[in-house]
Design an enzyme around this catalytic site. Structure first.
Site, PDB file in Angstrom:
ATOM      1  N   ARG A 229      61.482  96.780  60.305  1.00 56.74           N
ATOM      2  CA  ARG A 229      62.766  97.364  60.692  1.00 56.74           C
ATOM      3  C   ARG A 229      62.506  98.631  61.494  1.00 56.74           C
ATOM      4  O   ARG A 229      61.535  99.347  61.245  1.00 56.74           O
ATOM      5  CB  ARG A 229      63.624  97.703  59.467  1.00 56.74           C
ATOM      6  CG  ARG A 229      64.338  96.506  58.827  1.00 56.74           C
ATOM      7  CD  ARG A 229      65.389  95.885  59.750  1.00 56.74           C
ATOM      8  NE  ARG A 229      66.108  94.777  59.158  1.00 56.74           N
ATOM      9  CZ  ARG A 229      65.857  93.477  59.379  1.00 56.74           C
ATOM     10  NH1 ARG A 229      64.881  93.120  60.201  1.00 56.74           N
ATOM     11  NH2 ARG A 229      66.584  92.535  58.807  1.00 56.74           N
ATOM     12  N   HIS A 277      63.996  91.434  68.671  1.00 53.98           N
ATOM     13  CA  HIS A 277      64.245  90.972  67.294  1.00 53.98           C
ATOM     14  C   HIS A 277      64.158  89.440  67.206  1.00 53.98           C
ATOM     15  O   HIS A 277      65.102  88.764  66.791  1.00 53.98           O
ATOM     16  CB  HIS A 277      65.613  91.459  66.776  1.00 53.98           C
ATOM     17  CG  HIS A 277      65.683  91.483  65.287  1.00 53.98           C
ATOM     18  ND1 HIS A 277      66.338  92.444  64.565  1.00 53.98           N
ATOM     19  CD2 HIS A 277      65.156  90.641  64.347  1.00 53.98           C
ATOM     20  CE1 HIS A 277      66.225  92.207  63.271  1.00 53.98           C
ATOM     21  NE2 HIS A 277      65.509  91.103  63.104  1.00 53.98           N
TER      22      HIS A 277
HETATM   23  P1  NDP Z   1      60.082  91.331  50.391  1.00 54.43           P
HETATM   24  O1  NDP Z   1      61.214  92.004  49.689  1.00 54.43           O
HETATM   25  O2  NDP Z   1      59.564  90.051  49.848  1.00 54.43           O
HETATM   26  O3  NDP Z   1      58.838  92.338  50.498  1.00 54.43           O
HETATM   27  C1  NDP Z   1      58.987  93.691  50.764  1.00 54.43           C
HETATM   28  C2  NDP Z   1      57.667  94.389  50.530  1.00 54.43           C
HETATM   29  O4  NDP Z   1      57.809  95.777  50.850  1.00 54.43           O
HETATM   30  C3  NDP Z   1      57.217  94.321  49.065  1.00 54.43           C
HETATM   31  O5  NDP Z   1      55.835  94.108  48.986  1.00 54.43           O
HETATM   32  C4  NDP Z   1      57.575  95.708  48.538  1.00 54.43           C
HETATM   33  O6  NDP Z   1      56.760  96.160  47.487  1.00 54.43           O
HETATM   34  C5  NDP Z   1      57.312  96.550  49.775  1.00 54.43           C
HETATM   35  N1  NDP Z   1      58.039  97.825  49.668  1.00 54.43           N
HETATM   36  C6  NDP Z   1      59.370  98.033  49.606  1.00 54.43           C
HETATM   37  N2  NDP Z   1      59.640  99.341  49.490  1.00 54.43           N
HETATM   38  C7  NDP Z   1      58.450  99.974  49.481  1.00 54.43           C
HETATM   39  C8  NDP Z   1      58.060 101.328  49.374  1.00 54.43           C
HETATM   40  N3  NDP Z   1      58.964 102.298  49.244  1.00 54.43           N
HETATM   41  N4  NDP Z   1      56.747 101.606  49.395  1.00 54.43           N
HETATM   42  C9  NDP Z   1      55.815 100.641  49.495  1.00 54.43           C
HETATM   43  N5  NDP Z   1      56.122  99.318  49.613  1.00 54.43           N
HETATM   44  C10 NDP Z   1      57.428  99.003  49.599  1.00 54.43           C
HETATM   45  O7  NDP Z   1      60.556  91.156  51.903  1.00 54.43           O
HETATM   46  P2  NDP Z   1      60.050  90.097  52.987  1.00 54.43           P
HETATM   47  O8  NDP Z   1      58.575  90.078  52.988  1.00 54.43           O
HETATM   48  O9  NDP Z   1      60.771  88.815  52.831  1.00 54.43           O
HETATM   49  O10 NDP Z   1      60.624  90.780  54.315  1.00 54.43           O
HETATM   50  C11 NDP Z   1      60.191  92.083  54.714  1.00 54.43           C
HETATM   51  C12 NDP Z   1      61.084  92.604  55.817  1.00 54.43           C
HETATM   52  O11 NDP Z   1      60.812  91.926  57.038  1.00 54.43           O
HETATM   53  C13 NDP Z   1      62.590  92.376  55.620  1.00 54.43           C
HETATM   54  O12 NDP Z   1      63.143  93.340  54.747  1.00 54.43           O
HETATM   55  C14 NDP Z   1      63.110  92.510  57.017  1.00 54.43           C
HETATM   56  O13 NDP Z   1      63.424  93.879  57.259  1.00 54.43           O
HETATM   57  C15 NDP Z   1      61.934  92.085  57.895  1.00 54.43           C
HETATM   58  N6  NDP Z   1      62.183  90.824  58.605  1.00 54.43           N
HETATM   59  C16 NDP Z   1      62.194  90.832  59.971  1.00 54.43           C
HETATM   60  C17 NDP Z   1      62.389  89.675  60.688  1.00 54.43           C
HETATM   61  C18 NDP Z   1      62.330  89.686  62.178  1.00 54.43           C
HETATM   62  O14 NDP Z   1      62.587  88.658  62.818  1.00 54.43           O
HETATM   63  N7  NDP Z   1      61.982  90.799  62.813  1.00 54.43           N
HETATM   64  C19 NDP Z   1      62.630  88.388  60.022  1.00 54.43           C
HETATM   65  C20 NDP Z   1      62.567  88.475  58.576  1.00 54.43           C
HETATM   66  C21 NDP Z   1      62.362  89.654  57.909  1.00 54.43           C
HETATM   67  P3  NDP Z   1      56.760  95.409  46.052  1.00 54.43           P
HETATM   68  O15 NDP Z   1      56.109  94.060  46.312  1.00 54.43           O
HETATM   69  O16 NDP Z   1      55.934  96.283  45.205  1.00 54.43           O
HETATM   70  O17 NDP Z   1      58.198  95.286  45.651  1.00 54.43           O
END
Ligand code: NDP
Length: 314
Positions: A229, A277
Site C-alpha cells: 500500500r 495498482h
Molecule cells: P495478510 O493479512 O495475510 O498479511 C499481512 C502481513 O503483514 C502479516 O504477516 C502481518 O503480520 C504483517 N503485519 C501487519 N502489520 C504489521 C506490523 N505493524 N508490523 C509488522 N508486520 C505487520 O495480508 P496479505 O498477505 O493477504 O496481503 C498483504 C497486503 O497486500 C494487503 O493488505 C494489501 O494491502 C496488499 N495487496 C495488494 C494488491 C495489489 O494488487 N497491489 C493485491 C492484494 C493485496 P502477522 O503475520 O504477524 O499478523
C-alpha cells in the site's frame, strides 16, 4: 430455511464479471443462488459481497446481515467503519496469490539481474562488459509482511536460491526464510534488504514504515518493490534517498492517492517505475469459491474464514 439473500455491492461493471462464477460456486458449495442479487431491501440481506468502492457505506440499515465478504485483500477503507457490526472477511484467493508471487518475483528478478541495461539500452552498442549479477544465494531479499501473499513470495524466492528473510508482527517459521518480528526485528531486516518487497497492510502501525531513517538503514543502492500500500513509504523520503543513490530503484504499484496524480514526481523520476495498482487482481473463479464457502459456513453455523481483526486493522 429460506434462501439467503446475497447482495453484490461492488462497482456495477463487476457484476457481469462475477455473476456467473458466483452462481457456479454457490451451487458447488450446496448453497442456493436464488437470492444472489444486485438490489435488495437492506433489511432482507443476509450477506454482502463487497468492494470498498461500492456505494454501500452505511451498514446500519442491514439489520439481518450475517457477514460482509470483501472481494479485496486490503481492508483499510472499511475496517474502521463503525456502522459495520458483523464479521468482515477479507479476500484470500489462490489465484490472487499466484499472480502476486509472479509479479513480485518478476520485478525482483528485473532488479537482481539488472535487466534494464539491455532492455532500455537498445542503441546498437554491444554492452557485454558489465559484471554478471551475483548468484541468488549472494543476493539478500527481504519480504516485509509474511501473511498469505508475503509468505508465498518468500517461499518462491527460496526455491530460486535467494538469501531470503522476512518480517512480520508475530514470530514465524518458514523453511529457508530468516524471520524477524516486531519493532525489535525491524533494524536487522532493513539492514539486509538489498531487495525489499513490501506486502504489508495499510494500518496506523505500518504508515511511513519506510521513512528517512529506515531507508538509511538499508544497504546502499537497495531496490524496493511495493505492491502493498502507498502509505507504507514516505514519498518525500524515498525521493531524497533515490536522489542520494541510497536507494537504487523503486517499483511502486500502490500510492497514497490513486490514480497517481499526473504532477506527482514519481512519474518523471528515472529511479521509479510506476505501475497502476495491477500487481494482482482478485480472480473471479477462485475468489467466488472462497465467498461461497463462507456463505455455506454462515448458513451451517460454522465460523467464517479469513475474518479481519478489526483492532489490528487487517
Ligand atoms: P495478510 O493479512 O495475510 O498479511 C499481512 C502481513 O503483514 C502479516 O504477516 C502481518 O503480520 C504483517 N503485519 C501487519 N502489520 C504489521 C506490523 N505493524 N508490523 C509488522 N508486520 C505487520 O495480508 P496479505 O498477505 O493477504 O496481503 C498483504 C497486503 O497486500 C494487503 O493488505 C494489501 O494491502 C496488499 N495487496 C495488494 C494488491 C495489489 O494488487 N497491489 C493485491 C492484494 C493485496 P502477522 O503475520 O504477524 O499478523
Amino acid at each position: 430455511m429460506s434462501d439467503p439473500v446475497i447482495l453484490f455491492a461492488a462497482r456495477p461493471d463487476r457484476w457481469p464479471v462475477y455473476e456467473a462464477p458466483l452462481r457456479r460456486a454457490l451451487s458447488a458449495a450446496g448453497v442456493s443462488d436464488a437470492g444472489l442479487t444486485l438490489e435488495a431491501a437492506p433489511e432482507t440481506v443476509d450477506y454482502i459481497v463487497y468492494a470498498p468502492n461500492s456505494e454501500v457505506q452505511d451498514f446500519a440499515p442491514y439489520t439481518r446481515l450475517k457477514a460482509v465478504l470483501n472481494l479485496w485483500a486490503g481492508v483499510e477503507q472499511i475496517v474502521g467503519n463503525e456502522t459495520l457490526k458483523v464479521p468482515l472477511a477479507r479476500m484470500v484467493d489462490v489465484g490472487m496469490t499466484d499472480g502476486m508471487v509472479q509479479w513480485c518475483v518478476g520485478h525482483a528478478l528485473r532488479h537482481h539481474l539488472g535487466m534494464d541495461v539491455h532492455i532500455l539500452g537498445q542503441d546498437g552498442e554491444w554492452r557485454n562488459d558489465a559484471p554478471p549479477p551475483p548468484l541468488p544465494q549472494d543476493r539478500s531479499v527481504v519480504v516485509f509482511g509474511l501473511g498469505e501473499l508475503g509468505s508465498a513470495v518468500a517461499e518462491t524466492l527460496v526455491k530460486l536460491g535467494f538469501d531470503v528473510a522476512g518480517w512480520a508482527r508475530s514470530e514465524k517459521q518458514i523453511e529457508g526464510v530468516t524471520c524477524f518480528a516486531g519493532e525489535a526485528g525491524l533494524p536487522d531486516a532493513l539492514a539486509r534488504a538489498e531487495i525489499a518487497i513490501l506486502l504489508l497492510p495499510d494500518t496506523p502501525a505500518t504508515t511511513n514504515l519506510l521513512d528517512a531513517e529506515a531507508l538509511a538503514r538499508m544497504p546502499k543502492g537497495a531496490f524496493i518493490v511495493n505492491p502493498g500500500r502507498g502509505p507504507l513509504i514516505d514519498d518525500d523520503a524515498l525521493l531524497a534517498a533515490l536522489d542520494a543513490s541510497q536507494i537504487g530503484h523503486a517499483t511502486l504499484d500502490v500510492f497514497r492517492v490513486e490514480p497517481l496524480p499526473k504532477e506527482h514526481p514519481f512519474w518523471a523520476h528515472p529511479g521509479v517505475t510506476v505501475t497502476p495498482h495491477v500487481a494482482s487482481e482478485t480472480r473471479p473463479d477462485t475468489a467466488s469459491q472462497v465467498i461461497a464457502e463462507n456463505i455455506r459456513r454462515g448458513e451451517a453455523g460454522e465460523p467464517f474464514l479469513h475474518v479481519v481483526d478489526r483492532d489490528a486493522g487487517y
